[in-house]
Design an enzyme around this catalytic site. Structure first.
Site, PDB file in Angstrom:
ATOM      1  N   CYS A   1       0.824  -1.078  -0.071  1.00 29.10           N
ATOM      2  CA  CYS A   1       0.043  -0.143   0.102  1.00 29.10           C
ATOM      3  C   CYS A   1       1.025   1.492   0.214  1.00 29.10           C
ATOM      4  O   CYS A   1       1.561   1.358   0.790  1.00 29.10           O
ATOM      5  CB  CYS A   1      -0.802  -0.180   1.195  1.00 29.10           C
ATOM      6  SG  CYS A   1      -1.697   1.353   1.432  1.00 29.10           S
TER       7      CYS A   1
ATOM      8  N   CYS B   1      -2.832  15.300   2.717  1.00 29.77           N
ATOM      9  CA  CYS B   1      -4.036  15.377   2.046  1.00 29.77           C
ATOM     10  C   CYS B   1      -4.938  16.591   2.279  1.00 29.77           C
ATOM     11  O   CYS B   1      -5.013  16.885   3.265  1.00 29.77           O
ATOM     12  CB  CYS B   1      -5.033  13.950   2.272  1.00 29.77           C
ATOM     13  SG  CYS B   1      -6.266  13.657   1.106  1.00 29.77           S
TER      14      CYS B   1
ATOM     15  N   CYS C   1     -11.554  14.382   4.981  1.00 36.21           N
ATOM     16  CA  CYS C   1     -12.486  13.348   5.300  1.00 36.21           C
ATOM     17  C   CYS C   1     -12.334  13.254   6.946  1.00 36.21           C
ATOM     18  O   CYS C   1     -11.210  13.136   7.586  1.00 36.21           O
ATOM     19  CB  CYS C   1     -12.126  11.915   4.728  1.00 36.21           C
ATOM     20  SG  CYS C   1     -12.121  11.869   2.905  1.00 36.21           S
TER      21      CYS C   1
ATOM     22  N   CYS D   1     -10.460  10.173   8.808  1.00 31.49           N
ATOM     23  CA  CYS D   1      -9.186   9.854   8.332  1.00 31.49           C
ATOM     24  C   CYS D   1      -7.971  10.737   9.115  1.00 31.49           C
ATOM     25  O   CYS D   1      -8.161  12.082   9.027  1.00 31.49           O
ATOM     26  CB  CYS D   1      -8.972  10.068   7.122  1.00 31.49           C
ATOM     27  SG  CYS D   1      -7.400   9.833   6.103  1.00 31.49           S
TER      28      CYS D   1
HETATM   29  N1  SAH Z   1      -7.911   9.285  -0.936  1.00 30.65           N
HETATM   30  C1  SAH Z   1      -8.149   7.659  -1.290  1.00 30.65           C
HETATM   31  C2  SAH Z   1      -7.025   6.750  -0.808  1.00 30.65           C
HETATM   32  C3  SAH Z   1      -6.371   6.789   0.483  1.00 30.65           C
HETATM   33  S1  SAH Z   1      -7.649   6.470   1.814  1.00 30.65           S
HETATM   34  C4  SAH Z   1      -9.352   7.332  -0.951  1.00 30.65           C
HETATM   35  O1  SAH Z   1     -10.173   8.230  -0.153  1.00 30.65           O
HETATM   36  O2  SAH Z   1      -9.885   6.141  -1.432  1.00 30.65           O
HETATM   37  C5  SAH Z   1      -7.629   4.588   1.455  1.00 30.65           C
HETATM   38  C6  SAH Z   1      -8.919   4.144   2.425  1.00 30.65           C
HETATM   39  O3  SAH Z   1      -8.660   4.069   3.618  1.00 30.65           O
HETATM   40  C7  SAH Z   1     -10.089   4.754   2.048  1.00 30.65           C
HETATM   41  O4  SAH Z   1     -11.156   3.915   1.574  1.00 30.65           O
HETATM   42  C8  SAH Z   1     -10.515   5.403   3.246  1.00 30.65           C
HETATM   43  O5  SAH Z   1     -11.953   5.545   3.214  1.00 30.65           O
HETATM   44  C9  SAH Z   1      -9.824   4.190   4.267  1.00 30.65           C
HETATM   45  N2  SAH Z   1      -9.715   4.984   5.687  1.00 30.65           N
HETATM   46  C10 SAH Z   1      -9.126   6.003   6.046  1.00 30.65           C
HETATM   47  N3  SAH Z   1      -9.002   6.218   7.364  1.00 30.65           N
HETATM   48  C11 SAH Z   1      -9.475   4.837   7.981  1.00 30.65           C
HETATM   49  C12 SAH Z   1      -9.680   4.429   9.192  1.00 30.65           C
HETATM   50  N4  SAH Z   1      -9.233   5.181  10.132  1.00 30.65           N
HETATM   51  N5  SAH Z   1     -10.297   3.168   9.305  1.00 30.65           N
HETATM   52  C13 SAH Z   1     -10.492   2.439   8.337  1.00 30.65           C
HETATM   53  N6  SAH Z   1     -10.195   2.938   6.951  1.00 30.65           N
HETATM   54  C14 SAH Z   1      -9.847   4.228   6.784  1.00 30.65           C
END
Ligand code: SAH
Length: 354
Positions: free
Chosen positions: A111, A118, A122, A125
């Site tokens: 990964c 970023c 969100c 995140c």
């Molecule tokens: N920006 C991209 C890729 C990075 S995040 C995206 O949004 O897809 C990769 C994945 O991790 C995304 O599906 C996001 O929803 C998830 N993710 C982020 N933080 C997380 C957390 N604390 N627990 C579980 N999944 C998480």
């Protein structure tokens, strides 16, 4: 290293085939030599032009004057009980990004990150708390893969790549596309298109441009909510590209036979995990060729959310399966070493010793 002063020369990693062809044509060098140089670098892992024995001495020295080889450095590696390794990679300017190597019987998945931080903000995140520091270059993106493979044993070499680390890949469009081309090119890294997945929060305009690139890699879409009010709250990008616009884009997105999109859905207790959520999700996804990955939230200290109980997660999954979807529960990997998106790098940033 060929050149002691790397600031004056170009990093060979990240240089595309098209660019090298252009340079060779200016030098009056035959185009097929590009293939030879790429083979040395990417297939034989040669990092010294003087060792490229089927290439003329003069071309070797021209190359050495023009290019150097530089990769991100492994600054820290943390081993998880589940076998995963989390890497903190240091870039040339000292910025750090994270990668996670995840082994299973059938594959070794990396990964990797596409941005330092970023800007999508969100709410669930941790990377969001960094804001966007900068975009990675194509060499820094593929460099994570090359540098980590270099320190892994033969049996552990990376087979699959997911762009799911720090950052929004489609918000760093050009370098990500360049990196993907090098990754899947038979002349360069030779990763099968079936084994590369780019994850996006759903930047619809960029998704439309991306399909025109004809890369045929897999796309994962972070949906994470079943209604616009909730998705607006979790993922502010939804205000620009609401669920119906995103789903419409997915329905029109051309796919090769036997391929489908991945829908990612992070499950947050009491927020998006109800029976009604599962029903609405199933409705949205009617007619979308997809499989669904349910990801129980990976909690961190400052998080305002929690993962649902196992029972709730199973009920959510069962409903989707009853509706004839392929729905999987993706157990978070490396949770003991802060495996969720952005967690290790943010810890380092705030100076917590690990
Ligand atoms: N920006 C991209 C890729 C990075 S995040 C995206 O949004 O897809 C990769 C994945 O991790 C995304 O599906 C996001 O929803 C998830 N993710 C982020 N933080 C997380 C957390 N604390 N627990 C579980 N999944 C998480």
């Amino acid at each position: 290293m060929n050149s002691p002063d790397t600031s004056k020369t170009q990093n060979f990693f990240g240089t595309s085939e098209a660019e090298l062809k252009e340079i060779f044509s200016q030098w009056n060098v035959e185009a097929y030599r590009v293939h030879q140089v790429f083979t040395w670098v990417y297939h034989y892992h040669c990092r010294d032009f003087s060792e490229m024995s089927n290439i003329s001495k003069s071309l070797r020295s021209q190359l050495a004057e023009r290019f150097h080889f530089s990769l991100p450095k492994v600054q820290q590696r943390t081993h998880s009980k589940d076998g995963s390794i989390k890497y903190l990679m240091e870039l040339n300017d000292g910025a750090v990004v994270e990668c996670v190597w995840m082994p299973s019987e059938s594959r070794k998945t990396l990964c990797l990150s596409t941005q330092v931080g970023c800007r999508l903000n969100c709410s669930f995140c941790l990377t969001a708390s960094l804001g966007l520091k900068r975009n990675l270059t194509a060499c820094e993106i593929i460099g994570q893969h090359i540098a980590i493979n270099e320190e892994l044993e033969e049996k552990d070499q990376i087979t699959n790549v997911v762009f799911m680390g720090m950052g929004e890949p489609l918000d760093n469009y050009g370098p990500v596309v360049d990196a993907l081309r090098l990754m899947i090119s038979p002349e360069a890294m030779k990763v099968s298109t079936r084994k590369v997945t780019v994850s996006t929060s759903g930047l619809v305009e960029k998704m439309k441009a991306f399909q025109e690139e004809n890369l045929h890699i897999n796309l994962a879409i972070s949906l994470n909510a079943s209604d616009n009010v909730t998705r607006d709250r979790l993922m502010p990008i939804n205000k620009k590209y609401p669920i119906e616009v995103l789903i419409d884009c997915l329905k029109k997105y051309p796919l090769k036979p036997q391929r489908r999109h991945t829908i990612e859905y992070v499950l947050l207790e009491g927020i998006n995990d109800s029976d009604e959520d599962a029903q609405r999700l199933a409705k949205w996804l009617q007619g979308v060729p997809c499989k669904i990955n349910l990801i129980p939230f990976n909690a961190f200290d400052s998080a305002e959310y929690r993962p649902p109980s196992d029972q709730r997660v199973l009920k959510f999954q069962n409903y989707l399966i009853e509706q004839n979807f392929s729905a999987f529960i993706r157990k978070n990997r490396a949770t003991d070493i802060l495996g969720a998106c952005g967690q290790l790098a943010t810890q380092v940033e705030v100076g917590t010793p690990r």
